[in-house]
Design a protein around this motif. Structure first.
Motif, PDB file in Angstrom:
ATOM      1  N   VAL A 185       3.912  20.004   1.279  1.00 29.64           N
ATOM      2  CA  VAL A 185       3.722  20.462  -0.083  1.00 29.64           C
ATOM      3  C   VAL A 185       3.060  21.826  -0.088  1.00 29.64           C
ATOM      4  CG1 VAL A 185       1.487  19.307  -0.341  1.00 29.64           C
ATOM      5  CG2 VAL A 185       2.860  19.783  -2.367  1.00 29.64           C
ATOM      6  N   LEU A 186       3.446  22.604  -1.044  1.00 25.28           N
ATOM      7  CA  LEU A 186       2.871  23.918  -1.258  1.00 25.28           C
ATOM      8  C   LEU A 186       2.041  23.883  -2.529  1.00 25.28           C
ATOM      9  CD1 LEU A 186       4.727  27.293  -1.015  1.00 25.28           C
ATOM     10  CD2 LEU A 186       3.632  26.671  -3.157  1.00 25.28           C
ATOM     11  N   VAL A 187       0.772  24.183  -2.393  1.00 22.67           N
ATOM     12  CA  VAL A 187      -0.083  24.376  -3.556  1.00 22.67           C
ATOM     13  C   VAL A 187      -0.358  25.871  -3.634  1.00 22.67           C
ATOM     14  CG1 VAL A 187      -2.327  23.913  -4.603  1.00 22.67           C
ATOM     15  CG2 VAL A 187      -1.101  22.078  -3.432  1.00 22.67           C
ATOM     16  N   SER A 188       0.225  26.513  -4.615  1.00 22.45           N
ATOM     17  CA  SER A 188       0.124  27.964  -4.736  1.00 22.45           C
ATOM     18  C   SER A 188      -0.943  28.301  -5.770  1.00 22.45           C
ATOM     19  CB  SER A 188       1.478  28.551  -5.142  1.00 22.45           C
ATOM     20  OG  SER A 188       1.562  29.910  -4.808  1.00 22.45           O
ATOM     21  N   TYR A 189      -1.808  29.214  -5.381  1.00 24.55           N
ATOM     22  CA  TYR A 189      -2.991  29.532  -6.173  1.00 24.55           C
ATOM     23  C   TYR A 189      -2.804  30.800  -6.995  1.00 24.55           C
ATOM     24  CZ  TYR A 189      -5.380  26.171  -3.127  1.00 24.55           C
ATOM     25  OH  TYR A 189      -5.754  25.035  -2.454  1.00 24.55           O
ATOM     26  N   GLY A 190      -3.492  30.845  -8.117  1.00 22.90           N
ATOM     27  CA  GLY A 190      -3.665  32.072  -8.863  1.00 22.90           C
ATOM     28  C   GLY A 190      -5.035  32.640  -8.569  1.00 22.90           C
ATOM     29  N   LEU A 191      -5.094  33.917  -8.227  1.00 24.55           N
ATOM     30  CA  LEU A 191      -6.353  34.582  -7.903  1.00 24.55           C
ATOM     31  C   LEU A 191      -6.693  35.570  -9.001  1.00 24.55           C
ATOM     32  CD1 LEU A 191      -5.658  35.485  -4.145  1.00 24.55           C
ATOM     33  CD2 LEU A 191      -6.604  33.356  -5.064  1.00 24.55           C
TER      34      LEU A 191
END
Length: 367
Positions: free
Chosen positions: A304-310
């Motif tokens: 799984v890919l958990v993509s973050y907002g920075l």
């Protein structure tokens, strides 16, 4: 067709949101955005972001929805890759970034971001399975254990009729076609997430350190998610890894989890986040997770890919701060998450997680 659906979903979401905002304007301060996304109609200006190519389809849907509600705002997003996005963000070149891996200090990224931002905001905005994609004539889907996947990408399993593949796929006619593994040529959060899975779920078969750069020489390499998908599509016997939203008509692998094989889906990806723990020792607004890659939870898809907002809690320019805060508010809203799901097949965040992350976004202000 995907783009049409994304725009339709986004416009519908914004229409509903505008009605809610109009009805509740007496109870909310202008510009707070409420729980359903940005309610401001007087925003203007441009903000730019860069980063994960996996977020490209979702970012397109978020831009459409947010800019429809705020026609004097332009949001730019360059899907240059997670590594490039983090680098630009830390250097102050973009107002926000997308990253498929949380910041660490191995290359000074975390400390650099904190130095720029004061308090760093790092929140999951996009949750999606990473599909193991392949192109093998006459075969649409296969079962594979973590050890088999690791053996293929470590180039120790080299033909499609290898007994390790055949054992988990009784009745499937497998040719003796050579396997051509395809990996990312650029530093990639997708690579790092995939490698984390291999290292956690099949440590004996994957003796490499986890990194955003591919560690095995000799396979075929391609730039970006689209490059990997194109390379796999253009061959026979090819296999790669990519955000599931980009898998298209390629064959995909159901992954061994406990006693079953689990195909990818948004729901199966979300199940992994629910059994994972937050990384200790981070800032108040930093929601990085140690994902349970080796889970045996029924129905969970572990690649799984958990993509973050920075983003920063503090910006020098007040208008930039407001635009980033309102854009992230829309992204985390129910409407924003549904727009991403329609456009990219991602797993919408739960209302509880969105509310938790929204508290961090609310802290964005001008310094």
């Amino acid at each position: 067709m995907r783009n049409w659906r994304a725009k339709t979903a986004a416009i519908a979401a914004v229409s509903a949101l505008a009605l809610v905002t109009a009805c509740s304007s007496d109870n909310e301060e202008e510009g707070t955005g409420g729980s359903g996304g940005s309610g401001s109609s007087d925003l203007s200006g441009t903000i730019s972001g860069a980063g994960a190519s996996s977020q490209e389809a979702a970012q397109g849907a978020w831009q459409a929805g947010f800019q429809s509600a705020n026609p004097d705002v332009t949001v730019d997003y360059d899907p240059v890759g997670s590594g490039g996005g983090r680098e630009q963000f830390v250097a102050g070149g973009v107002a926000f970034a997308g990253s498929d891996a949380y910041l660490t200090d191995e290359e000074g990224e975390l400390s650099g971001a904190v130095e720029r931002c004061g308090d760093l905001i790092e929140v999951p905005v996009y949750v999606s399975p990473i599909a193991v994609i392949f192109n093998l004539e006459g075969v649409d889907s296969l079962n594979m254990s973590a050890e088999t996947i690791a053996g293929i990408f470590n180039q120790e399993i080299t033909t499609w009729n290898d007994e390790a593949i055949a054992a988990d796929n009784p009745g499937v006619e497998l040719p003796d076609t050579p396997i051509t593994p395809v990996n990312r040529s650029d530093e990639s959060g997708t690579t790092e997430n995939f490698a984390e899975y291999l290292a956690a779920a099949a440590p004996d078969a994957w003796p490499h350190e986890v990194d955003g750069n591919w560690p095995v020489a000799g396979g075929e390499a391609a730039q970006g998610t689209s490059g990997v998908v194109s390379a796999v599509s253009g061959g026979n016997g090819t296999i790669g890894y990519a955000d599931a939203s980009q898998a298209g008509d390629l064959g995909t692998v159901a992954v061994g989890v406990g006693e079953e094989f689990v195909p990818y889906s948004p729901e199966a990806a979300a199940a992994v986040l629910e059994v994972s723990e937050r990384v200790e020792g981070r800032g108040e607004y930093d929601f990085a997770y140690d994902l349970a890659r080796d889970t045996t939870e029924a129905g969970a898809y572990p690649i799984v890919l958990v993509s973050y907002g920075l983003a920063c809690t503090t910006y020098d320019d007040a208008n930039t701060a407001e635009l980033v805060r309102e854009y992230f508010t829309y992204i985390l809203s129910e409407e924003g998450q549904q727009a991403a799901a329609e456009a990219a097949g991602s797993a919408p965040l739960s209302a509880e997680l969105s509310a938790e992350y929204q508290a961090a976004v609310d802290a964005i202000a001008a310094g």
